[in-house]
Structures are given as C-alpha cells and as structure tokens.
Design a protein around this motif. Structure first.
Motif, PDB file in Angstrom:
ATOM      1  N   ASP A   1      47.811  38.181  33.793  1.00 15.77           N
ATOM      2  CA  ASP A   1      48.130  36.860  34.340  1.00 15.77           C
ATOM      3  C   ASP A   1      46.911  36.215  35.015  1.00 15.77           C
ATOM      4  O   ASP A   1      47.000  35.696  36.126  1.00 15.77           O
ATOM      5  CB  ASP A   1      49.313  36.921  35.316  1.00 15.77           C
ATOM      6  CG  ASP A   1      50.621  37.241  34.626  1.00 15.77           C
ATOM      7  OD1 ASP A   1      50.672  37.179  33.380  1.00 15.77           O
ATOM      8  OD2 ASP A   1      51.605  37.541  35.315  1.00 15.77           O
TER       9      ASP A   1
ATOM     10  N   GLN B   1      41.969  34.718  39.441  1.00 15.89           N
ATOM     11  CA  GLN B   1      43.028  35.459  40.124  1.00 15.89           C
ATOM     12  C   GLN B   1      43.732  36.286  39.067  1.00 15.89           C
ATOM     13  O   GLN B   1      43.875  35.852  37.925  1.00 15.89           O
ATOM     14  CB  GLN B   1      44.014  34.487  40.767  1.00 15.89           C
ATOM     15  CG  GLN B   1      45.223  35.170  41.390  1.00 15.89           C
ATOM     16  CD  GLN B   1      46.207  34.161  41.920  1.00 15.89           C
ATOM     17  OE1 GLN B   1      45.914  33.471  42.878  1.00 15.89           O
ATOM     18  NE2 GLN B   1      47.370  34.076  41.290  1.00 15.89           N
ATOM     19  N   TYR B   2      44.203  37.463  39.436  1.00  5.12           N
ATOM     20  CA  TYR B   2      44.903  38.322  38.490  1.00  5.12           C
ATOM     21  C   TYR B   2      45.914  39.186  39.229  1.00  5.12           C
ATOM     22  O   TYR B   2      45.809  39.413  40.434  1.00  5.12           O
ATOM     23  CB  TYR B   2      43.917  39.221  37.723  1.00  5.12           C
ATOM     24  CG  TYR B   2      43.011  40.018  38.628  1.00  5.12           C
ATOM     25  CD1 TYR B   2      43.372  41.291  39.066  1.00  5.12           C
ATOM     26  CD2 TYR B   2      41.802  39.488  39.074  1.00  5.12           C
ATOM     27  CE1 TYR B   2      42.551  42.011  39.920  1.00  5.12           C
ATOM     28  CE2 TYR B   2      40.976  40.202  39.916  1.00  5.12           C
ATOM     29  CZ  TYR B   2      41.356  41.468  40.342  1.00  5.12           C
ATOM     30  OH  TYR B   2      40.546  42.172  41.184  1.00  5.12           O
ATOM     31  N   LEU B   3      46.913  39.651  38.505  1.00  9.52           N
ATOM     32  CA  LEU B   3      47.885  40.600  39.025  1.00  9.52           C
ATOM     33  C   LEU B   3      47.481  41.986  38.558  1.00  9.52           C
ATOM     34  O   LEU B   3      46.868  42.148  37.499  1.00  9.52           O
ATOM     35  CB  LEU B   3      49.293  40.266  38.526  1.00  9.52           C
ATOM     36  CG  LEU B   3      49.848  38.923  38.994  1.00  9.52           C
ATOM     37  CD1 LEU B   3      51.219  38.679  38.375  1.00  9.52           C
ATOM     38  CD2 LEU B   3      49.917  38.855  40.507  1.00  9.52           C
TER      39      LEU B   3
ATOM     40  N   SER C   1      57.444  44.354  39.313  1.00  9.40           N
ATOM     41  CA  SER C   1      58.002  43.013  39.403  1.00  9.40           C
ATOM     42  C   SER C   1      59.043  43.018  40.518  1.00  9.40           C
ATOM     43  O   SER C   1      59.983  43.808  40.458  1.00  9.40           O
ATOM     44  CB  SER C   1      58.648  42.632  38.075  1.00  9.40           C
ATOM     45  OG  SER C   1      59.119  41.307  38.140  1.00  9.40           O
TER      46      SER C   1
ATOM     47  N   PRO D   1      55.295  41.401  41.771  1.00  7.96           N
ATOM     48  CA  PRO D   1      54.008  42.083  41.926  1.00  7.96           C
ATOM     49  C   PRO D   1      53.773  42.543  43.362  1.00  7.96           C
ATOM     50  O   PRO D   1      54.196  41.892  44.312  1.00  7.96           O
ATOM     51  CB  PRO D   1      52.982  41.038  41.516  1.00  7.96           C
ATOM     52  CG  PRO D   1      53.687  39.742  41.533  1.00  7.96           C
ATOM     53  CD  PRO D   1      55.148  40.000  41.394  1.00  7.96           C
TER      54      PRO D   1
ATOM     55  N   GLU E   1      50.488  43.775  44.044  1.00  8.77           N
ATOM     56  CA  GLU E   1      49.044  43.677  44.200  1.00  8.77           C
ATOM     57  C   GLU E   1      48.518  42.465  43.448  1.00  8.77           C
ATOM     58  O   GLU E   1      48.962  42.175  42.338  1.00  8.77           O
ATOM     59  CB  GLU E   1      48.345  44.920  43.662  1.00  8.77           C
ATOM     60  CG  GLU E   1      48.708  46.179  44.392  1.00  8.77           C
ATOM     61  CD  GLU E   1      47.938  47.357  43.848  1.00  8.77           C
ATOM     62  OE1 GLU E   1      46.822  47.593  44.335  1.00  8.77           O
ATOM     63  OE2 GLU E   1      48.459  47.996  42.926  1.00  8.77           O
ATOM     64  N   CYS E   2      47.546  41.800  44.071  1.00  8.23           N
ATOM     65  CA  CYS E   2      46.929  40.625  43.465  1.00  8.23           C
ATOM     66  C   CYS E   2      45.454  40.637  43.837  1.00  8.23           C
ATOM     67  O   CYS E   2      45.086  41.071  44.934  1.00  8.23           O
ATOM     68  CB  CYS E   2      47.603  39.365  44.002  1.00  8.23           C
ATOM     69  SG  CYS E   2      47.002  37.832  43.254  1.00  8.23           S
TER      70      CYS E   2
ATOM     71  N   GLN F   1      41.214  42.032  47.006  1.00  8.45           N
ATOM     72  CA  GLN F   1      42.571  42.333  46.567  1.00  8.45           C
ATOM     73  C   GLN F   1      43.495  42.494  47.762  1.00  8.45           C
ATOM     74  O   GLN F   1      43.080  42.972  48.817  1.00  8.45           O
ATOM     75  CB  GLN F   1      42.595  43.622  45.741  1.00  8.45           C
ATOM     76  CG  GLN F   1      41.761  43.533  44.491  1.00  8.45           C
ATOM     77  CD  GLN F   1      41.758  44.820  43.689  1.00  8.45           C
ATOM     78  OE1 GLN F   1      42.303  45.833  44.084  1.00  8.45           O
ATOM     79  NE2 GLN F   1      41.118  44.774  42.538  1.00  8.45           N
TER      80      GLN F   1
ATOM     81  N   ASP G   1      54.385  37.051  48.553  1.00 10.72           N
ATOM     82  CA  ASP G   1      53.620  37.282  47.330  1.00 10.72           C
ATOM     83  C   ASP G   1      52.210  37.733  47.724  1.00 10.72           C
ATOM     84  O   ASP G   1      51.536  37.073  48.520  1.00 10.72           O
ATOM     85  CB  ASP G   1      53.565  35.969  46.547  1.00 10.72           C
ATOM     86  CG  ASP G   1      52.854  36.071  45.217  1.00 10.72           C
ATOM     87  OD1 ASP G   1      51.954  36.922  45.049  1.00 10.72           O
ATOM     88  OD2 ASP G   1      53.180  35.267  44.330  1.00 10.72           O
TER      89      ASP G   1
ATOM     90  N   CYS H   1      49.576  37.427  46.163  1.00 11.79           N
ATOM     91  CA  CYS H   1      48.590  36.409  45.801  1.00 11.79           C
ATOM     92  C   CYS H   1      48.442  35.381  46.921  1.00 11.79           C
ATOM     93  O   CYS H   1      47.343  34.858  47.137  1.00 11.79           O
ATOM     94  CB  CYS H   1      48.969  35.725  44.488  1.00 11.79           C
ATOM     95  SG  CYS H   1      48.811  36.810  43.052  1.00 11.79           S
TER      96      CYS H   1
END
Length: 173
Positions: free
Chosen positions: A104, A117-119, A124, A126, A128-129, A143, A155, A157
C-alpha cells in the motif's frame, strides 16, 4: 514485550537486509548506496526532537534488531501506546517497493521531503506503518508500531505522520 506486529516489521527489515550485499568504501558517482559506516545514525536524534514527536528519550533502544545487521542502523523509542523506530539502510527505494511484506505504498511529502508511506505485514487493521526517504546517507525509514499491550485504535500511519515533521530536519539531504 514490544508489540504484536514487531515480528512482521522486523521480518520486512530482515528481508530487505538479505536483498543486498555490503558495499565497502565510498559510494560511487553512479548512485551506488553508501556503506554501512556512511549511513545516517538514527540514535543521534536530539532528545528535544523525540519529546516534540511524543517519544520518550529514556526508552531508547539502540539495538532494535537484537543482532547486528550488515546493511542497517536503527534506534527506537516508546511513544505512548506505540513505538517509533528510526532506521537507515543501504537498501534502495526500489528494494523497499519490491519487498513483499511492505504494501500500500503512497507518495508523501513531509515538510520539504518527498518519500513514500507503506504498511508493514498482513494484519488488519494495520499495526505498523512506515515512511521512507532517500538521502545521501542511505534510505531513512521512520516507523510506528502499536505496542502489544495497546488498546489504542489509532491508525499507526497517523502516529508516524504526526511524528515525521519533528524528525525530518534531522535527516541528511
């Protein structure tokens, strides 16, 4: 115990670590990544930055891998019900995008820095981001990971994006 998703995040880091060979000496003009000795040191971030980002300087973990990693440097801190980890690596942005444990991807801009940005992992929602930025001293990742004891529904993120503006000025260009 750090967090439930920590294993997935570390697997992602370790998977990336296994993707490249160590590079000795100075980076080449061709854009070769720097050697580990030339990487940005995440543990040098000032306490004032950590506090502004909501992290506890006294919780510093200067060995987040538990074992030395050939292509990585890292440091982590507790931030309420989350952990904030800062890494630098010789891995390229393309290697991040090719890692099957990261997904993502979205382009982001934090202050004047462009990154992604990534997961991390498959949970689910998430847990961690991360954010990754290219620099002259390696790819730098910030992170956030939900602590295993956390009851937070925030979240990760949101956590990492709120922390990033405080860290970004410490990253080399």
């Amino acid at each position: 115990m750090r967090l439930v998703g920590f294993a997935a995040g570390m697997c992602a880091v370790l998977a990336l670590a296994g993707c490249s060979d160590a590079v000795d000496g100075q980076p080449e003009a061709s854009g070769a990544p720097p050697a580990k000795e030339q990487l940005f040191d995440p543990c040098t971030v000032p306490d004032s930055v950590l506090i502004a980002a909501g992290a506890d300087p006294a919780s510093k973990d200067d060995n987040p891998f538990s074992v030395p990693r050939a292509d990585w440097k890292g440091c982590g801190w507790r931030a309420g019900e989350f952990f904030i980890d800062l890494f630098s690596t010789t891995n390229t942005m393309d290697e991040f995008r090719d890692n099957r444990l990261l997904h993502d991807f979205q382009d982001v801009a934090i202050e004047d820095r462009k990154g992604v940005q990534y997961l991390i992992g498959e949970t689910s929602p998430p847990e961690e981001c991360g954010l990754a930025f290219e620099s002259s001293r390696g790819t730098i990742t910030l992170q956030s990971s939900r602590a295993s004891s956390s009851k937070s529904t925030t979240d990760p993120c949101v956590v990492v994006n709120n922390a990033a503006p405080h860290f970004i000025a410490t990253f080399p260009k």
